[in-house]
Design an enzyme around this catalytic site. Sequence first.
Site, PDB file in Angstrom:
ATOM      1  N   LYS A   1      15.997  22.774   9.933  1.00 57.58           N
ATOM      2  CA  LYS A   1      16.676  21.714   9.172  1.00 57.58           C
ATOM      3  C   LYS A   1      18.178  22.023   9.037  1.00 57.58           C
ATOM      4  CE  LYS A   1      13.230  18.984   8.212  1.00 57.58           C
ATOM      5  NZ  LYS A   1      13.173  17.635   8.767  1.00 57.58           N
TER       6      LYS A   1
ATOM      7  N   TYR B   1      11.250  26.959   9.696  1.00 57.64           N
ATOM      8  CA  TYR B   1      11.259  25.523   9.359  1.00 57.64           C
ATOM      9  C   TYR B   1      12.581  25.157   8.691  1.00 57.64           C
ATOM     10  CZ  TYR B   1      10.798  21.578   6.233  1.00 57.64           C
ATOM     11  OH  TYR B   1      11.060  20.429   5.527  1.00 57.64           O
TER      12      TYR B   1
ATOM     13  N   SER C   1      16.020  18.776   3.578  1.00 58.04           N
ATOM     14  CA  SER C   1      15.146  19.311   2.527  1.00 58.04           C
ATOM     15  C   SER C   1      15.934  20.230   1.617  1.00 58.04           C
ATOM     16  CB  SER C   1      14.035  20.107   3.226  1.00 58.04           C
ATOM     17  OG  SER C   1      13.404  20.978   2.323  1.00 58.04           O
TER      18      SER C   1
ATOM     19  N   PHE D   1      12.614  11.199  10.849  1.00 59.65           N
ATOM     20  CA  PHE D   1      11.668  11.996  10.060  1.00 59.65           C
ATOM     21  C   PHE D   1      10.899  12.991  10.928  1.00 59.65           C
ATOM     22  CE2 PHE D   1      11.721   7.941   7.649  1.00 59.65           C
ATOM     23  CZ  PHE D   1      11.981   8.415   6.380  1.00 59.65           C
TER      24      PHE D   1
ATOM     25  N   TYR E   1       3.962  10.838   6.299  1.00 62.78           N
ATOM     26  CA  TYR E   1       3.862  10.577   4.850  1.00 62.78           C
ATOM     27  C   TYR E   1       5.106   9.838   4.326  1.00 62.78           C
ATOM     28  CZ  TYR E   1       3.725  11.878  -0.168  1.00 62.78           C
ATOM     29  OH  TYR E   1       3.755  11.885  -1.544  1.00 62.78           O
TER      30      TYR E   1
HETATM   31  N1  UFG Z   1       1.745  26.189  -5.361  1.00 65.32           N
HETATM   32  C1  UFG Z   1       0.608  26.757  -5.894  1.00 65.32           C
HETATM   33  N2  UFG Z   1      -0.555  26.633  -5.200  1.00 65.32           N
HETATM   34  C2  UFG Z   1      -0.648  25.973  -4.008  1.00 65.32           C
HETATM   35  C3  UFG Z   1       0.528  25.394  -3.466  1.00 65.32           C
HETATM   36  C4  UFG Z   1       1.714  25.535  -4.172  1.00 65.32           C
HETATM   37  O1  UFG Z   1       0.645  27.368  -6.975  1.00 65.32           O
HETATM   38  O2  UFG Z   1      -1.740  25.896  -3.417  1.00 65.32           O
HETATM   39  C5  UFG Z   1       3.004  26.255  -6.138  1.00 65.32           C
HETATM   40  C6  UFG Z   1       4.141  26.953  -5.423  1.00 65.32           C
HETATM   41  O3  UFG Z   1       4.103  28.344  -5.670  1.00 65.32           O
HETATM   42  C7  UFG Z   1       5.354  26.254  -6.035  1.00 65.32           C
HETATM   43  C8  UFG Z   1       4.851  24.834  -6.294  1.00 65.32           C
HETATM   44  O4  UFG Z   1       3.435  24.926  -6.333  1.00 65.32           O
HETATM   45  O5  UFG Z   1       5.686  26.827  -7.270  1.00 65.32           O
HETATM   46  C9  UFG Z   1       5.242  23.840  -5.188  1.00 65.32           C
HETATM   47  O6  UFG Z   1       4.820  24.339  -3.933  1.00 65.32           O
HETATM   48  P1  UFG Z   1       4.781  23.409  -2.625  1.00 65.32           P
HETATM   49  O7  UFG Z   1       4.235  24.235  -1.504  1.00 65.32           O
HETATM   50  O8  UFG Z   1       4.122  22.120  -2.921  1.00 65.32           O
HETATM   51  O9  UFG Z   1       6.316  23.067  -2.399  1.00 65.32           O
HETATM   52  P2  UFG Z   1       7.542  24.049  -2.126  1.00 65.32           P
HETATM   53  O10 UFG Z   1       8.488  23.846  -3.250  1.00 65.32           O
HETATM   54  O11 UFG Z   1       7.146  25.426  -1.827  1.00 65.32           O
HETATM   55  O12 UFG Z   1       8.024  23.455  -0.755  1.00 65.32           O
HETATM   56  C10 UFG Z   1       8.618  22.200  -0.683  1.00 65.32           C
HETATM   57  C11 UFG Z   1       8.413  21.570   0.685  1.00 65.32           C
HETATM   58  C12 UFG Z   1       9.101  22.343   1.751  1.00 65.32           C
HETATM   59  C13 UFG Z   1      10.504  22.609   1.367  1.00 65.32           C
HETATM   60  C14 UFG Z   1      10.554  23.252   0.010  1.00 65.32           C
HETATM   61  C15 UFG Z   1      11.921  23.585  -0.473  1.00 65.32           C
HETATM   62  O13 UFG Z   1       7.044  21.498   0.993  1.00 65.32           O
HETATM   63  O14 UFG Z   1       9.077  21.583   2.933  1.00 65.32           O
HETATM   64  O15 UFG Z   1       9.957  22.389  -0.936  1.00 65.32           O
HETATM   65  O16 UFG Z   1      12.575  22.483  -0.882  1.00 65.32           O
HETATM   66  F1  UFG Z   1      11.036  23.441   2.279  1.00 65.32           F
END
Ligand code: UFG
Length: 341
Positions: A152, A148, A124, A80, A11
Site C-alpha cells: 500500500k 501487505y 489503509s 480496490f 467487500y
Molecule cells: N482481534 C482479536 N481477535 C481476532 C481478530 C482481531 O482480538 O480474532 C483484535 C486485534 O488484536 C485488534 C482488533 O481486534 O485489536 C482489530 O483487529 P483486525 O484484525 O480486525 O484489524 P487490524 O486493526 O489489525 O487491521 C486492520 C485491517 C488491515 C489494516 C490495519 C491497519 O484489517 O488491513 O487495520 O489499519 F492494515
Amino acid sequence: MNILVTGGAGYIGSHTVVELLNYNYNVVVVDNFSNSSPIVLDRIREISKKDFKFYEVDLTNKEDLEIVFKENEIDAIIHFAALKAVGESVKKPLDYYYNNILSTLYLFDLMRKYSVCKFVFSSSATVYGQPKKCPIVEDFPLSVTNPYGRSKLIIEDILRDMCFAYSSLDVAILRYFNPIGAHKSGLIGEEPDGIPNNIMPYITKVAVGKLPVLNIFGDDYDTLDGTGIRDYIHVLDLARGHVKALKKLEENPGLVTYNLGTGHGYSVLQLVNAFSRASGKKIPYTITDRRAGDVAVCYADPSKAEKELGWKANYGIDEMCQDSWRWQSKNPDGYRETAKG
Ligand code: UFG
C-alpha cells in the site's frame, strides 16, 4: 461519467458500486473473484435496480485489462483490487508484491495510454505503522510492518511521484481505518475466504455457530480494559467517502489524501459487548497472547475529510454491529448457500 471499479465484487468495492449507481454514475466493474463471488454482482443489481458492465479480469494480465479500456471511455478509476491479509503477506511476500503492485503498475500504464486522469486509491491506516499518538492525522510519518502494508505504501509513493511528474493527474488516496457493517438490505457484506483474520467477521461467525469461540489477542495493553482499541467505521460511510472523493477530483485538486475513520476508538471488549446487544447473542471468548504486529490504539482524526470533502461518518457502533449481524444471520454460509440453491 464512466467509473472503472477494480475489485468491485469485494467487500468495500461492492458497497461502493451500489453507492455510485445510486448517484447515477456509469460503472464498469473488474474483478477476478479471488476473494469474492459472482453472486455479489446480482445482489448489487437487486439492491440498486440498475445495471453495470462487468469484466472478469485478473489485473496482472495486461492484455485482458486493456480490453476494458478499449471498450469503455473511462473517466475515473477507483482501485480496490488487492490481496489484503496481513499474516498471509508475511508468508507470501512475492504474491503480495506481484498482485498488488504489478497490477497497479499495469493500471497506471493504461491510464496514461488512454488519458484517464482521475484515480481514487484504496489505502489503509496500516501506512501509519506504529503511530506515536492518536488521533492520527494525515501528515504523520509513514512506515509499515508487513508486506501487505508495504504494498500500500509503495503504491502511495508511486502516486506521489506520478502527481509530481504529470500535472494533469488528480488522485485521492483514502486511508481506511477498520471497516465493518454491511448494506441495510442484508444482501451484501463481508465474506472472507476461510477463517477470518479481522475481528468482525470472526465475531459474526461465532454468533452464527460456525466458529466456537473468539480469541481476543491480549488484555494487557495500556487501554481502558487492556484490549486493543480501533476506529471501526461502517462500510456504507466508507462507500459514500469514495463518491465524495470523486466529486473532489472534479475540482482538479492534484493529489489529496484523507483518513476515513470516525475519530472514535472502541476496545475489543466494547465491540464484543456492542455486538451482543445488537444481536442478542452471547459471544464466548478467551484471552490469548497478543498478535505480533498489533498496535494498542489506532484511531483517526477525520477532520480533514470533513473540511475538504464534506464527508463525515454517520453510523455509530451499535448500528454497525446490527448491520454486520443482519448480513451474517441472513447469509450464514455467505454467498455459497445461494450458489448451491
Ligand atoms: N482481534 C482479536 N481477535 C481476532 C481478530 C482481531 O482480538 O480474532 C483484535 C486485534 O488484536 C485488534 C482488533 O481486534 O485489536 C482489530 O483487529 P483486525 O484484525 O480486525 O484489524 P487490524 O486493526 O489489525 O487491521 C486492520 C485491517 C488491515 C489494516 C490495519 C491497519 O484489517 O488491513 O487495520 O489499519 F492494515
